[in-house]
Design a protein around this motif. Sequence first.
Motif, PDB file in Angstrom:
ATOM      1  N   UNK A 167       0.831  -1.211   0.000  1.00 58.59           N
ATOM      2  CA  UNK A 167       0.000   0.000   0.000  1.00 58.59           C
ATOM      3  C   UNK A 167       0.862   1.256   0.000  1.00 58.59           C
ATOM      4  N   UNK A 168       2.001   1.215   0.701  1.00 60.82           N
ATOM      5  CA  UNK A 168       2.852   2.399   0.807  1.00 60.82           C
ATOM      6  C   UNK A 168       3.656   2.656  -0.463  1.00 60.82           C
ATOM      7  N   UNK A 173      -8.286   2.317  -4.908  1.00 57.65           N
ATOM      8  CA  UNK A 173      -8.250   1.527  -3.677  1.00 57.65           C
ATOM      9  C   UNK A 173      -6.935   0.772  -3.523  1.00 57.65           C
ATOM     10  N   UNK A 174      -5.926   1.258  -4.186  1.00 58.92           N
ATOM     11  CA  UNK A 174      -4.607   0.645  -4.051  1.00 58.92           C
ATOM     12  C   UNK A 174      -4.265  -0.287  -5.179  1.00 58.92           C
ATOM     13  N   UNK A 175      -4.954  -1.403  -5.280  1.00 57.92           N
ATOM     14  CA  UNK A 175      -4.666  -2.380  -6.325  1.00 57.92           C
ATOM     15  C   UNK A 175      -5.497  -2.167  -7.581  1.00 57.92           C
ATOM     16  N   UNK A 211      -3.828   4.801  -0.632  1.00 58.38           N
ATOM     17  CA  UNK A 211      -5.059   4.104  -0.992  1.00 58.38           C
ATOM     18  C   UNK A 211      -4.930   2.604  -0.777  1.00 58.38           C
ATOM     19  N   UNK A 212      -5.944   2.001  -0.206  1.00 60.08           N
ATOM     20  CA  UNK A 212      -5.927   0.568   0.056  1.00 60.08           C
ATOM     21  C   UNK A 212      -5.462   0.196   1.443  1.00 60.08           C
ATOM     22  N   UNK A 213      -5.046   1.197   2.252  1.00 56.94           N
ATOM     23  CA  UNK A 213      -4.604   0.898   3.612  1.00 56.94           C
ATOM     24  C   UNK A 213      -5.773   0.350   4.427  1.00 56.94           C
ATOM     25  N   UNK A 214      -5.536  -0.718   5.157  1.00 54.35           N
ATOM     26  CA  UNK A 214      -6.594  -1.344   5.960  1.00 54.35           C
ATOM     27  C   UNK A 214      -6.945  -0.453   7.148  1.00 54.35           C
ATOM     28  N   UNK A 215      -8.223  -0.278   7.395  1.00 55.68           N
ATOM     29  CA  UNK A 215      -8.719   0.484   8.539  1.00 55.68           C
ATOM     30  C   UNK A 215      -9.183  -0.513   9.582  1.00 55.68           C
TER      31      UNK A 215
END
Length: 333
Positions: A97-98, A262-264, A328-332
């Motif tokens: 994600x980073x 969303x990242x991916x 984007x896509x980092x888990x909350x």
Amino acid sequence: VKEIAYGQDGDFSWERFEERYNVDLANNLGNLVSRVAAMVDRYQNGQLTPVASASEPIQEVTKTSVAQYVAAMDRYALHEGAAALYRIVDATNEYIAATEPWTLARDEANRSRLNDVLYRAAEAVRIVGALLLPIMPQSAGEILRRMGEWRDPTSVTLANATEWVTDRDRRIIKSHALWPRLEESTAATAKERKSGPMTNDPSKPADARPTEPPSPAPAPTVASDTRLSIDEFLKVELRTAKVLGAERVPNSRKLVKLEVDVGTERRTIVAGIAEAYEPEALVGKSVVIVANLKPAKLMGVESNGMLLAASADGGKPMLLQIDGDAAPGTRVR
């Protein structure tokens, strides 16, 4: 294994099994294996070359987690060992994600950096596969194969497979999902197969059931506790997303169509926020979405996710937003 301390009593239920399967295997580790293999296949044609850049924190996290795993397994704390290997899984998801490989792939000048990022992610997952061998030998062997392990799983040991290696060419293999999600109907069928009655009397069909006495009258209804367990909550996959574009849905007073990163991948999400936000004001915002909802059509537009917002009864929605630079896509959690 991760849930019950070795040598101690523990509770088991099929519902609990299904939750852990979906949360830990299907959504987490299995998804990571598939993501890494898919990105290497898409951006590198399945081939990685030796890393050219300096080491990054993911390598140190992996080294520390391996040491914790070894210490736990040496004292037969299998649940702690499993938890240690999952720290590598979580760190790898955060690393992806980073570093945003999908963004690096857009510029040819970043090709070397892209290779190094994907190689490190694949190496972390390979080491997870090695640590998983005593717990899930067959699945772990498949992870090793997909992540380019050059040795046969039967010759892989803790000593020879947990060193960080990024100095050789590696072929990554994209394949089917290791652990497809258990949906409700599938899970019910599995439970019926495992808990169905058995008979040694050849005169009776296998599914014959003894006659049961009438059920007693139902007890008075007692108010149940409707609070969620942590495992039930973890079924909901909350992730950060960045709004790339927004427009009103034609013929709708409330709906806005958003394109989000969303990242991916990029997704379309339809949200009922038009009365509170102008579409152009949403572009660039970092929001929180429910990422694992099934698609739904709203006013003819397919929505793949849900924005989180707060609102008083009858009030306008207020989007939950992220401070700082969460990718984007980092888990909350």
